[in-house]
Design an enzyme around this catalytic site. Structure first.
Site, PDB file in Angstrom:
ATOM      1  N   SER A 184      -4.456 -12.451  -9.638  1.00 28.05           N
ATOM      2  CA  SER A 184      -5.049 -12.855  -8.413  1.00 28.05           C
ATOM      3  C   SER A 184      -4.453 -12.301  -7.413  1.00 28.05           C
ATOM      4  O   SER A 184      -4.200 -10.911  -7.482  1.00 28.05           O
ATOM      5  CB  SER A 184      -5.077 -14.451  -8.175  1.00 28.05           C
ATOM      6  OG  SER A 184      -5.787 -14.707  -6.925  1.00 28.05           O
ATOM      7  N   HIS A 210      -9.272 -12.243  -9.655  1.00 27.94           N
ATOM      8  CA  HIS A 210     -10.208 -13.114  -8.509  1.00 27.94           C
ATOM      9  C   HIS A 210     -10.496 -12.048  -7.390  1.00 27.94           C
ATOM     10  O   HIS A 210      -9.766 -11.526  -6.726  1.00 27.94           O
ATOM     11  CB  HIS A 210      -9.338 -13.997  -7.795  1.00 27.94           C
ATOM     12  CG  HIS A 210      -8.765 -15.154  -8.830  1.00 27.94           C
ATOM     13  ND1 HIS A 210      -7.811 -15.983  -8.608  1.00 27.94           N
ATOM     14  CD2 HIS A 210      -9.391 -15.632  -9.984  1.00 27.94           C
ATOM     15  CE1 HIS A 210      -7.726 -17.029  -9.365  1.00 27.94           C
ATOM     16  NE2 HIS A 210      -8.675 -16.736 -10.309  1.00 27.94           N
ATOM     17  N   ASP A 306      -4.571 -21.120 -11.348  1.00 25.54           N
ATOM     18  CA  ASP A 306      -5.603 -20.696 -12.419  1.00 25.54           C
ATOM     19  C   ASP A 306      -5.058 -20.001 -13.377  1.00 25.54           C
ATOM     20  O   ASP A 306      -4.093 -19.288 -13.137  1.00 25.54           O
ATOM     21  CB  ASP A 306      -6.707 -20.184 -11.565  1.00 25.54           C
ATOM     22  CG  ASP A 306      -7.758 -19.737 -12.302  1.00 25.54           C
ATOM     23  OD1 ASP A 306      -8.008 -20.434 -13.303  1.00 25.54           O
ATOM     24  OD2 ASP A 306      -8.365 -18.789 -12.247  1.00 25.54           O
TER      25      ASP A 306
END
Length: 363
Positions: A184, A210, A306
């Site tokens: 991310s 992401h 995540d």
């Protein structure tokens, strides 16, 4: 009492500057120390007081945001969050922002911007707080000549993944390994550094980074131009194979699937999982179900959690799992959570990941 995070807002829109100020100062841990309508005013403001984070628009008079971002990173590196009305036609601009050193990009619509910003208040404050703790690294210039060589309510992935299928075929050992990577904040340039170091015949790689919808295609094209491996944005049904890197498209989940000895990806819609779409947890849990010990899981820099639970499932299914270390993570969030869960077999610095991919993928 901890010192507040000091933020400088740079945007040519007075209404956006006002709205961003209200949003950020609604968080007790953030203080807006100033605003600027263009980079020249911002530069003078920085000379008076250095902020912890800059929020930066891209389209501004006198000097564009990307040029200003490059100057900041060359002269006095400060964490920068780009907050701009980029469209899919501006995807190359987004790539330039990440390459220049932006910690994160927040997309604002061209109409209804103030309302959108207010509705995204929690996310914006979270991004700014994560950026304040970012470790800024000077990345090597892109190019083949000088790159290193290597011989909301949080849903779980159950909301996207199909029910497990009984039988042993999905877990049967094959001769091919699949490398599953999740990243991310800070991941775009970290992934570039890893992938550039891999030779053309490296093990198959599937990645969730992401990133907003439409920008992943430009990101994949850029990596493909720099790497010996083929890099492409995944489409539903793409074969996972040696020498190829598949990147999950923005706003879609990507799952690893298996048919006999062939691995492929399923690209699908679905709810946000761990507040993200694509979600690293979705990819990792599908790898645990369909690849088992044939998979290698790597969780890299990023804020939030995540991928942490998914990596644990991969490890329990027999996969070899790795977390990027704190020293080389731009934001030590996702790897930290995975390590805390006991999901990582090994913790490695960024510069060792390419070598470990080759070692583990060819085992």
């Amino acid at each position: 009492m901890p010192r507040k995070i000091r933020v400088l807002i740079v945007d040519d829109s007075a209404s956006v500057r006002q709205t961003m100020t209200e949003i950020l100062e609604s968080d007790p841990g953030i203080e807006v120390i100033g605003t600027a309508p263009d980079p020249y005013v911002a530069a003078r403001r920085i000379q008076q007081e250095v902020p912890d984070v800059i929020t930066l628009d891209v389209e501004m008079p006198r000097m564009d945001g990307i040029t200003f971002l490059r100057k900041i990173m060359a002269q006095r590196p400060i964490p920068v969050v780009v907050c701009s009305s980029l469209t899919e036609t501006d995807s190359e601009t987004a790539s330039q922002a990440w390459e220049a050193g932006a910690v994160e990009i927040i997309l604002k619509p061209r109409v209804g911007t103030a309302q959108f910003l207010l509705e995204s208040k929690i996310h914006i404050c979270d991004v700014v707080k994560a950026a304040a703790g970012a470790r800024l690294r000077s990345m090597p210039a892109a190019g083949r000549a000088n790159r290193p060589r290597v011989p909301e309510k949080k849903l779980t992935a159950d909301a996207v993944l199909p029910p497990p299928v009984a039988g042993r075929n999905a877990m049967a050992r094959t001769t091919e390994s699949v490398i599953c990577i999740g990243a991310s904040t800070g991941g775009t340039e970290s992934l570039r550094e890893v992938l550039e170091a891999l030779p053309a015949a490296s093990p198959a790689i599937v990645i969730v980074q992401h990133m907003p919808e439409k920008f992943t295609e430009a990101f994949a094209r850029r990596l493909d131009s720099l790497c010996d491996m083929e890099v492409k944005e995944a489409v539903d049904g793409d074969t996972v194979m040696r020498g190829r890197v598949l990147i999950a498209p923005g706003n879609h989940h990507m799952l690893l699937q298996r048919s006999g000895a062939r691995y492929y990806v399923s690209v699908k819609d679905g709810p946000l999982v761990s507040r993200h779409r694509p979600s690293v947890d979705v990819l990792f849990r599908s790898a645990a179900s369909h690849a088992g010990s044939n998979a290698v899981g790597i969780i890299m820099t990023g804020m939030g959690d995540d991928g942490a639970r998914g990596l644990l499932e991969m490890r329990k299914a027999g996969a070899y799992t790795i977390a990027q270390d704190e020293a080389t993570s731009v934001v030590f969030g996702m790897p930290k959570e995975a390590i805390a869960l006991g999901a990582a077999d090994k913790i490695l610095p960024l510069e060792m990941l390419a070598m470990e991919i080759l070692r583990a993928g060819n085992r």
